[in-house]
Design an enzyme around this catalytic site. Structure first.
Site, PDB file in Angstrom:
ATOM      1  N   ASP A   1       2.008   0.997   3.513  1.00 16.42           N
ATOM      2  CA  ASP A   1       0.890   1.698   2.985  1.00 16.42           C
ATOM      3  C   ASP A   1      -0.480   1.428   2.550  1.00 16.42           C
ATOM      4  OD1 ASP A   1      -1.903   3.593   3.563  1.00 16.42           O
ATOM      5  OD2 ASP A   1      -1.256   5.179   2.130  1.00 16.42           O
ATOM      6  N   MET A   2      -1.390   0.339   3.009  1.00 18.77           N
ATOM      7  CA  MET A   2      -1.139  -0.979   2.581  1.00 18.77           C
ATOM      8  C   MET A   2      -3.162  -1.840   3.223  1.00 18.77           C
ATOM      9  SD  MET A   2      -0.126  -4.580   3.652  1.00 18.77           S
ATOM     10  CE  MET A   2       0.094  -5.141   5.162  1.00 18.77           C
TER      11      MET A   2
ATOM     12  N   HIS B   1      -5.598   7.448  -3.603  1.00 21.25           N
ATOM     13  CA  HIS B   1      -6.445   8.019  -2.901  1.00 21.25           C
ATOM     14  C   HIS B   1      -6.427   9.352  -2.346  1.00 21.25           C
ATOM     15  CE1 HIS B   1      -6.558   3.953  -2.131  1.00 21.25           C
ATOM     16  NE2 HIS B   1      -7.426   3.876  -1.232  1.00 21.25           N
TER      17      HIS B   1
END
Length: 336
Positions: free
Chosen positions: A176-177, A47
């Site tokens: 963070d998923m 990301h």
């Protein structure tokens, strides 16, 4: 696909120069570039810079408007609603978490809902933003439809990432998923390398589970994490983001395959204002120590979310940030 090591400052500088060419004001170009680079610095390569070419493409298409910042829609004590005006998603998200932090410093709790924004890239950046302010942070976003609901055969819900960050002097915890078993950025990296996923990550067109990331990416049939539980959580996160912001829901942000006009929520809790400081550190360490001392079937032991980030960050600051050579060359061509 070969990796190269780029010094962090050089990486930020290169990305910034490209963004200036795309119409960013200098300070905003620097912040946007830094947020992209931080993802790779912390080891979240799915990301970060890998997404930069697509980000530029969205600017060219007019979906991301470099000059636009959020404007206030309404404010009631601890709660604010903002319109992102289709500005850069990572800058809009950083702004919104900053507002939530400020509200929490005043009231103990702050909540900011954001409509008409864009992909925030690495959501964990904004959890770490709360951590660095000494706060507990929670944020989530909707996405375009890229998962079937449980029992469905078409992409109808989003993988709607969720971030939860809890500070600690030695061991901050940052979850963070996405609601999919694998984030789409992560599957893209496997596909680029010609590798299968380590576990089944989605469905093929006949409804069979598959480890082939290309099949999943082509059909947007990611497997909800936790099966029906992930599908249910995806739905309620989309509902919350939509209702609180007054913005678009998952089925409204897909524009012929392009994703923009997202809705997001940012929550912050200030432990000082809420008088949690007498126990937050000891409670956090107690929970983590109990986890780390648990028995394992094999391997070196268990990890908690975000445990390796500070170690990875320090290593990459010292040695350089790993990037795919072809991606970096593609970005540098923008400067020719």
């Amino acid at each position: 696909m070969n990796d190269i090591l780029i010094p962090f400052d050089e990486l930020v500088s290169g990305l910034k120069k490209v963004l200036l060419h795309y119409g960013f004001e200098e300070s905003r170009a620097n912040r946007c570039a830094t947020l992209f680079a931080k993802a790779d610095l912390d080891g979240v390569r799915s990301h970060g810079v890998n997404r930069f070419p697509l980000f530029l493409e969205f600017i060219e298409k007019g979906f991301v408007k470099p000059q636009n910042s959020p404007t206030l829609a309404s404010k009631i004590a601890v709660f604010e609603r903002w319109d992102g005006n289709l500005g850069p998603g990572n800058l809009n998200a950083e702004f919104s978490m900053d507002r939530a932090i400020s509200l929490s410093k005043e009231f103990g709790i702050g909540c900011v809902a954001l409509a008409q924004t864009n992909h925030w890239m690495r959501g964990g950046n904004f959890g770490w933003q709360a951590i660095e302010a000494g706060c507990i942070g929670i944020c989530f976003t909707n996405t375009k439809p890229n998962m079937p609901t449980w029992g469905g055969s078409e992409p109808i819900i989003g993988n709607n990432p969720l971030v939860i960050a809890i500070p600690g002097k030695q061991s901050p915890v940052v979850l963070d998923m996405a609601m999919s078993q694998f984030a789409y950025g992560q599957m893209s990296l496997y596909a680029q390398k010609g590798q299968e996923l380590p576990f089944e990550g989605g469905f093929d067109l006949t409804g069979n589970l598959t480890k082939d990331p290309k099949v999943i990416l082509e059909n947007h049939l990611a497997l909800p994490m936790g099966l029906w539980k992930g599908a249910g959580l995806s739905l309620v996160l989309d509902l919350l983001a939509t209702v609180l912001s007054g913005g678009n829901s998952t089925h409204e942000v897909d524009h012929n395959g392009d994703e923009y006009g997202l809705s997001q929520v940012f929550l912050c809790f200030d432990p000082v204002k809420l008088e949690l400081m007498d126990w937050i550190e000891s409670k956090t360490e107690s929970v983590l120590n109990n986890l780390k001392n648990s028995a394992v079937f094999e391997g070196e032991g268990v990890r908690f979310p975000g445990e390796k980030v500070l170690e990875t960050r320090a290593k990459n600051l010292k040695n350089g940030v790993p990037l795919t050579e072809s991606t970096w060359k593609k970005i540098l061509k923008q400067l020719e």
